[in-house]
Motif scaffolding. Structure first.
Motif: not given
Length: 451
Positions: A119, A190-191, A194, A197
């Motif tokens: 991320t 990146r989403s 994220l 995670s």
């Protein structure tokens, strides 16, 4: 009905089975607690499916944002598999020594940490590190939770339950693919990491509260409080407590793979590992490069994620089909048919060169064959290896065997970089599954029947 045989002390085998917790689980109907446990393990498989496939969902965005060439993208796709192979080979066998539960929780933490690193990554080095850590956690987790599913299932449904647990991987890809497509329509790649995670760390808490240690493992390792722990779990299952642990329980493994290379298991270990590795080469080629193939024929990044979701949706059907058939036909026959079908399906997909419903449908059919074979192989491992080395055997097969999957994206990445077309590379990579089927046929024809 039969009359139970008398033992030396005058009791019967039936009396002993009632005081043997492993026999209680194997012969009793599946209760509500066991069903709930299978649901949790299923969800962990689904989460791992999302975590491992996250790079495939994000790959078009990463390629556009970081301007990475195909060979570097191939390495990026492979490092997660390298990590998963290392996790399965080095960490998963510890489940036979330290327990299924602690390794499961530690593996989830590793996977979530890797997603956090991805991320925050701003270059391919950090992405490689993050994918390696995520893969390490995923590889260490899957053999242990598969063993847990097998050890909390009765003999009648064990094959089907083991296969059904692996369906979670397909669900993770299906739901994750559509979820990633929605994310990518509004945010950057990146989403994808994220959200993975957040979900993984949430799963750590849920698993810690719900999933117990394997009764079979406790009975084998005999910790000081073994009887109390076993009776505690039996109570959660709605079973009567036992007065003592039978002395005939097996000795615990010392988390070593040495027994896998002894005369009684050597050929089995080699055959299962090679079959898994070769099918893995085809399987992970499809998972990691299908989005690239889709964008090359005109799909957007979100559209490519949607195409990959079709593949995972087909995988869900294939894994459910495997679960349905696992108790009706020989598991090795099911695997062979699925692996041959994977070859044919990929060769068919390679002939489609434009955006169309035909491409999406072919992607779904490919998923049916790929996941049917993959799920059946996990069930086969649980039968091929005895309890004392079950997690070690599954870890070795998925660890060493995953080198087929590790090599696949890297080799295909260099093939793409050399100028070969999607159809040419797909034709080469389709051979893995058919070669795996041939090895399994030879094993059961020339070795297994003589044992």
């Amino acid at each position: 009905m039969y009359k139970a045989d008398a033992t030396v002390d005058g009791s019967t085998l039936e009396d002993h089975s009632r005081s043997d917790p492993v026999s209680i689980i194997r012969t009793s109907p599946m209760g509500k607690f066991q069903v709930a446990l299978m649901v949790v393990l299923f969800c962990l498989y689904a989460l791992d499916g999302y975590d491992l496939l996250a790079v495939a969902f994000a790959l078009p965005g990463i390629r556009s944002d970081l301007k990475l060439p195909p060979d570097i993208l191939g390495v990026l796709a492979s490092v997660g598999l390298i990590g998963s192979g290392a996790g399965a080979f080095l960490i998963a066998p510890l489940s036979d020594r330290l327990g299924r539960r602690p390794i499961m929780l530690a593996s989830l933490v590793l996977a979530g940490s890797g997603m956090v690193i991805c991320t925050m990554a701003h270059g391919y080095v950090a992405l490689i590190l993050g994918r390696s850590v995520t893969g390490l956690g995923v590889g260490a987790l899957l053999p242990g939770i598969t063993a847990l599913a097998a050890e909390y299932s009765n003999d009648r449904v064990r094959n089907s339950v083991t296969v059904l647990i692996t369906v979670g991987f397909s669900v993770g890809g299906l739901v994750g693919g559509n979820f990633a497509a929605a994310l990518l329509s509004h945010w950057t790649w990146r989403s994808v990491f994220l959200s993975g995670s957040i979900g993984t760390f949430f799963a750590v808490g849920i698993a810690a509260m719900i999933v117990p240690e394997s009764i079979e493992f406790i009975a084998a390792t005999r910790p000081v409080n073994a009887l109390a722990r076993i009776n505690s779990v039996l109570g959660r299952m709605g079973k009567q407590p036992i007065p003592q642990i039978e002395s005939r329980q097996i000795t615990a493994s010392k988390a070593t793979i040495v027994p896998l290379f002894k005369a009684d298991l050597l050929v089995t270990t080699a055959a299962v590992t090679l079959t898994y590795a070769l099918h893995g080469a085809t399987f992970y080629y499809c998972l990691n490069w299908l989005s690239k193939i889709a964008t090359d024929i005109g799909y957007s990044a979100a559209g490519a994620a949607h195409a990959l979701a079709w593949n995972s949706g087909g995988g869900l059907i294939g894994a459910l089909l495997a679960a349905l058939l696992a108790t009706r036909i020989r598991i090795q026959s099911l695997i062979v048919v699925a692996l041959v079908a994977s070859t044919v399906a990929l060769l068919s997909l390679a002939t489609i060169h434009r955006m169309s419903d035909e491409f999406l449908f072919a992607s779904g059919l490919l998923g049916v064959a790929l996941y049917c074979g993959q799920s059946s192989l996990y069930a086969y491992m649980m039968r091929a290896f005895p309890t004392r080395v079950r997690a070690s055997g599954a870890g070795f097969v998925t660890g060493v065997g995953r080198f087929g999957g590790i090599a696949s994206p890297t080799i295909s990445g260099f093939l793409f970089a050399s100028g070969l077309s999607n159809a040419q590379v797909s034709t080469m990579m389709a051979l893995g599954s058919s070669c795996g089927a041939a090895i399994l046929v030879c094993y059961h024809t020339f070795w297994h029947k003589r044992r």
